[in-house]
Design a protein around this motif. Sequence first.
Motif, PDB file in Angstrom:
ATOM      1  N   LEU A 307       0.865  -0.865  -0.176  1.00 33.27           N
ATOM      2  CA  LEU A 307      -0.145   0.184  -0.202  1.00 33.27           C
ATOM      3  C   LEU A 307       0.916   1.361   0.016  1.00 33.27           C
ATOM      4  CD1 LEU A 307      -2.695  -0.884   2.590  1.00 33.27           C
ATOM      5  CD2 LEU A 307      -2.773  -1.106   0.128  1.00 33.27           C
ATOM      6  N   PRO A 308       0.496   2.166  -0.707  1.00 33.41           N
ATOM      7  CA  PRO A 308       1.278   3.370  -0.697  1.00 33.41           C
ATOM      8  C   PRO A 308       1.382   3.978   0.703  1.00 33.41           C
ATOM      9  CG  PRO A 308      -0.223   3.348  -2.402  1.00 33.41           C
ATOM     10  CD  PRO A 308      -0.671   2.404  -1.596  1.00 33.41           C
ATOM     11  N   PHE A 309       2.415   4.979   0.881  1.00 35.08           N
ATOM     12  CA  PHE A 309       2.605   5.425   2.188  1.00 35.08           C
ATOM     13  C   PHE A 309       1.759   6.541   2.613  1.00 35.08           C
ATOM     14  CE2 PHE A 309       7.470   3.641   2.078  1.00 35.08           C
ATOM     15  CZ  PHE A 309       6.711   2.425   2.203  1.00 35.08           C
ATOM     16  N   SER A 310       1.497   7.095   3.629  1.00 32.90           N
ATOM     17  CA  SER A 310       0.716   8.263   4.071  1.00 32.90           C
ATOM     18  C   SER A 310      -0.418   8.601   3.568  1.00 32.90           C
ATOM     19  CB  SER A 310       2.034   9.495   3.758  1.00 32.90           C
ATOM     20  OG  SER A 310       3.006   9.079   4.292  1.00 32.90           O
ATOM     21  N   PHE A 311      -1.297   7.681   3.007  1.00 35.12           N
ATOM     22  CA  PHE A 311      -2.411   8.079   2.744  1.00 35.12           C
ATOM     23  C   PHE A 311      -3.455   7.742   3.695  1.00 35.12           C
ATOM     24  CE2 PHE A 311      -2.342   6.774  -2.077  1.00 35.12           C
ATOM     25  CZ  PHE A 311      -1.197   7.589  -2.536  1.00 35.12           C
ATOM     26  N   GLU A 312      -4.671   8.423   3.562  1.00 35.77           N
ATOM     27  CA  GLU A 312      -5.813   8.363   4.589  1.00 35.77           C
ATOM     28  C   GLU A 312      -6.483   7.096   4.527  1.00 35.77           C
ATOM     29  OE1 GLU A 312      -6.353  11.018   6.483  1.00 35.77           O
ATOM     30  OE2 GLU A 312      -4.636  11.848   5.608  1.00 35.77           O
ATOM     31  N   PRO A 313      -7.055   6.750   5.772  1.00 33.85           N
ATOM     32  CA  PRO A 313      -7.871   5.454   5.887  1.00 33.85           C
ATOM     33  C   PRO A 313      -8.713   5.085   4.886  1.00 33.85           C
ATOM     34  CG  PRO A 313      -7.510   6.428   7.972  1.00 33.85           C
ATOM     35  CD  PRO A 313      -7.055   7.569   7.011  1.00 33.85           C
ATOM     36  N   GLU A 314      -9.725   6.230   4.367  1.00 38.69           N
ATOM     37  CA  GLU A 314     -10.776   5.888   3.383  1.00 38.69           C
ATOM     38  C   GLU A 314      -9.801   5.730   1.970  1.00 38.69           C
ATOM     39  OE1 GLU A 314     -10.498  10.533   3.930  1.00 38.69           O
ATOM     40  OE2 GLU A 314     -10.341   8.673   5.188  1.00 38.69           O
ATOM     41  N   ASP A 315      -8.774   6.097   1.801  1.00 35.75           N
ATOM     42  CA  ASP A 315      -8.000   5.541   0.708  1.00 35.75           C
ATOM     43  C   ASP A 315      -7.510   4.110   0.667  1.00 35.75           C
ATOM     44  OD1 ASP A 315      -8.102   8.456  -0.086  1.00 35.75           O
ATOM     45  OD2 ASP A 315      -5.960   8.728   0.859  1.00 35.75           O
ATOM     46  N   TYR A 316      -7.286   3.821   1.675  1.00 41.21           N
ATOM     47  CA  TYR A 316      -6.748   2.326   1.866  1.00 41.21           C
ATOM     48  C   TYR A 316      -7.995   1.322   1.697  1.00 41.21           C
ATOM     49  CZ  TYR A 316      -2.293   4.023   3.593  1.00 41.21           C
ATOM     50  OH  TYR A 316      -1.019   4.816   3.615  1.00 41.21           O
ATOM     51  N   VAL A 317      -8.999   1.789   2.313  1.00 38.50           N
ATOM     52  CA  VAL A 317     -10.359   1.129   2.076  1.00 38.50           C
ATOM     53  C   VAL A 317     -10.588   0.850   0.620  1.00 38.50           C
ATOM     54  CG1 VAL A 317     -12.772   1.059   2.556  1.00 38.50           C
ATOM     55  CG2 VAL A 317     -11.382   1.687   4.500  1.00 38.50           C
ATOM     56  N   GLN A 318     -10.779   2.126  -0.343  1.00 39.52           N
ATOM     57  CA  GLN A 318     -10.727   1.968  -1.505  1.00 39.52           C
ATOM     58  C   GLN A 318      -9.959   1.235  -2.257  1.00 39.52           C
ATOM     59  OE1 GLN A 318      -8.861   4.209  -4.106  1.00 39.52           O
ATOM     60  NE2 GLN A 318      -9.548   2.870  -5.390  1.00 39.52           N
ATOM     61  N   ILE A 319      -8.646   1.323  -2.074  1.00 40.03           N
ATOM     62  CA  ILE A 319      -7.566   0.630  -2.489  1.00 40.03           C
ATOM     63  C   ILE A 319      -7.663  -0.995  -2.354  1.00 40.03           C
ATOM     64  CG2 ILE A 319      -4.980   0.040  -2.733  1.00 40.03           C
ATOM     65  CD1 ILE A 319      -4.610   3.009  -2.194  1.00 40.03           C
ATOM     66  N   LEU A 320      -8.059  -1.316  -1.283  1.00 41.69           N
ATOM     67  CA  LEU A 320      -7.868  -3.031  -0.716  1.00 41.69           C
ATOM     68  C   LEU A 320      -9.349  -3.264  -1.559  1.00 41.69           C
ATOM     69  CD1 LEU A 320      -7.032  -2.857   2.855  1.00 41.69           C
ATOM     70  CD2 LEU A 320      -5.795  -3.778   0.940  1.00 41.69           C
ATOM     71  N   THR A 321     -10.407  -2.554  -1.225  1.00 43.91           N
ATOM     72  CA  THR A 321     -11.563  -3.197  -2.031  1.00 43.91           C
ATOM     73  C   THR A 321     -11.330  -3.308  -3.469  1.00 43.91           C
ATOM     74  OG1 THR A 321     -13.025  -1.872  -0.453  1.00 43.91           O
ATOM     75  CG2 THR A 321     -13.997  -2.401  -2.524  1.00 43.91           C
ATOM     76  N   ASP A 322     -10.671  -2.466  -4.184  1.00 41.34           N
ATOM     77  CA  ASP A 322     -10.548  -2.516  -5.622  1.00 41.34           C
ATOM     78  C   ASP A 322      -9.479  -3.630  -5.928  1.00 41.34           C
ATOM     79  OD1 ASP A 322     -12.416  -0.563  -6.304  1.00 41.34           O
ATOM     80  OD2 ASP A 322     -10.799   0.897  -6.819  1.00 41.34           O
ATOM     81  N   ILE A 323      -8.588  -3.850  -4.899  1.00 46.10           N
ATOM     82  CA  ILE A 323      -7.870  -4.874  -5.265  1.00 46.10           C
ATOM     83  C   ILE A 323      -8.383  -6.361  -5.334  1.00 46.10           C
ATOM     84  CG2 ILE A 323      -5.665  -6.279  -4.382  1.00 46.10           C
ATOM     85  CD1 ILE A 323      -4.388  -3.570  -3.723  1.00 46.10           C
ATOM     86  N   ALA A 324      -9.040  -6.381  -4.211  1.00 46.48           N
ATOM     87  CA  ALA A 324      -9.875  -7.408  -4.058  1.00 46.48           C
ATOM     88  C   ALA A 324     -11.040  -7.821  -4.848  1.00 46.48           C
ATOM     89  CB  ALA A 324     -10.502  -7.606  -2.557  1.00 46.48           C
ATOM     90  N   GLY A 325     -11.812  -6.782  -5.294  1.00 48.21           N
ATOM     91  CA  GLY A 325     -12.936  -6.841  -6.073  1.00 48.21           C
ATOM     92  C   GLY A 325     -12.417  -6.603  -7.640  1.00 48.21           C
ATOM     93  N   THR A 326     -11.641  -6.158  -8.209  1.00 50.44           N
ATOM     94  CA  THR A 326     -11.321  -5.825  -9.487  1.00 50.44           C
ATOM     95  C   THR A 326     -10.042  -6.568  -9.975  1.00 50.44           C
ATOM     96  OG1 THR A 326     -12.535  -3.852  -9.415  1.00 50.44           O
ATOM     97  CG2 THR A 326     -11.130  -4.306 -11.330  1.00 50.44           C
ATOM     98  N   LEU A 327      -8.826  -6.068  -9.417  1.00 47.79           N
ATOM     99  CA  LEU A 327      -7.536  -6.481  -9.754  1.00 47.79           C
ATOM    100  C   LEU A 327      -7.195  -7.993  -9.452  1.00 47.79           C
ATOM    101  CD1 LEU A 327      -4.598  -5.970 -10.919  1.00 47.79           C
ATOM    102  CD2 LEU A 327      -3.962  -5.141  -8.570  1.00 47.79           C
TER     103      LEU A 327
END
Length: 337
Positions: A307-327
Amino acid sequence: MPAPGVPLQKLGFLTIGVFDDADPRAGHETTLRVIELGEELGFDSAWLRHRHLQFGISSPVAVLAAATQRTTRIELGTAVTPLAWENPLRLAEDLATVDVLSGGRLNPGVSVGPPMHWDDVKAALYPDTADVEDFSYERVARFVRFVDGAPASGFRGKEGVVEEWSDRVQPHAAGLRSRLWYGGASLRSAQWAGENGLNFLTSSVVKAEVTEDFATEQAGQVQAFKAAHPAGRVSQGLVVTPTDSATPAQRAKYEAYAAERTPRTRSPQGPGRLMFAADLVGTGEQIAEQLYAHAGFREVEEVVFALPFSFEPEDYVQILTDIAGTLGPALGWTPTA
């Protein structure tokens, strides 16, 4: 992972757990919630990276102990624990304890070499022994022996009325030895990990030893590991940021973050000739296409995306959700229920 159509077997993620110096508890709690979310989304593993004397998790072992009580299935790992900061015997005890608490889900990753900013920290870290500390592969081998149950004392048996002494690390975590990983960036490290029966973590940083093409260099290291340890596990860790459900503001932030880090990817850096992989930003389908074109990715069946450093919690939720759901699905991966 030779070509599209061969499914990715395991998908994990890595975080450093950034926190605010004025309120460190909030950042640590966010990290635990991210791990919980990873389990809910079906990820196979969640990994923490050490950040000594920085505003990131300095004690992943303690945080993972907490995570064992808030999850039931997801594997938990360190990527990586720099052994130069650790006493191998004490670390073996801590990790065995956490593995027992987790029900056998721990995947400790370690590395060696002098600590970063060695001259600045050695007086505090090893005030009496800095000049004789061994930061070679032998430090890893000693740690592995303790995990495996080798004698750590010349005494065992009963002493007094109730005290019973063991001559090996307690608790002994059966199976933990097979889940030890070595994080390496060189061809020699890849070979050494394989020759010593460890699993191999390769990340977004490798040394330019044969070529100045990151993917080709990484693929060569993975091939060397496989030749030395055909039954071993190997995992690749790149920084990927899918944007399928991101807001326009998030997309702009992600692209700016990647652009700022791109110059270092164009040539080997420093006396160690370190090469950095470019961050991958785009839709899940776009990132999947880039990964299938990556020689290093084509050599693995497991990944731990950083995960990229220094992002906000909502960013990590979005990134993880897209990794699991799309990528992940675009790579043939199936979430665990």
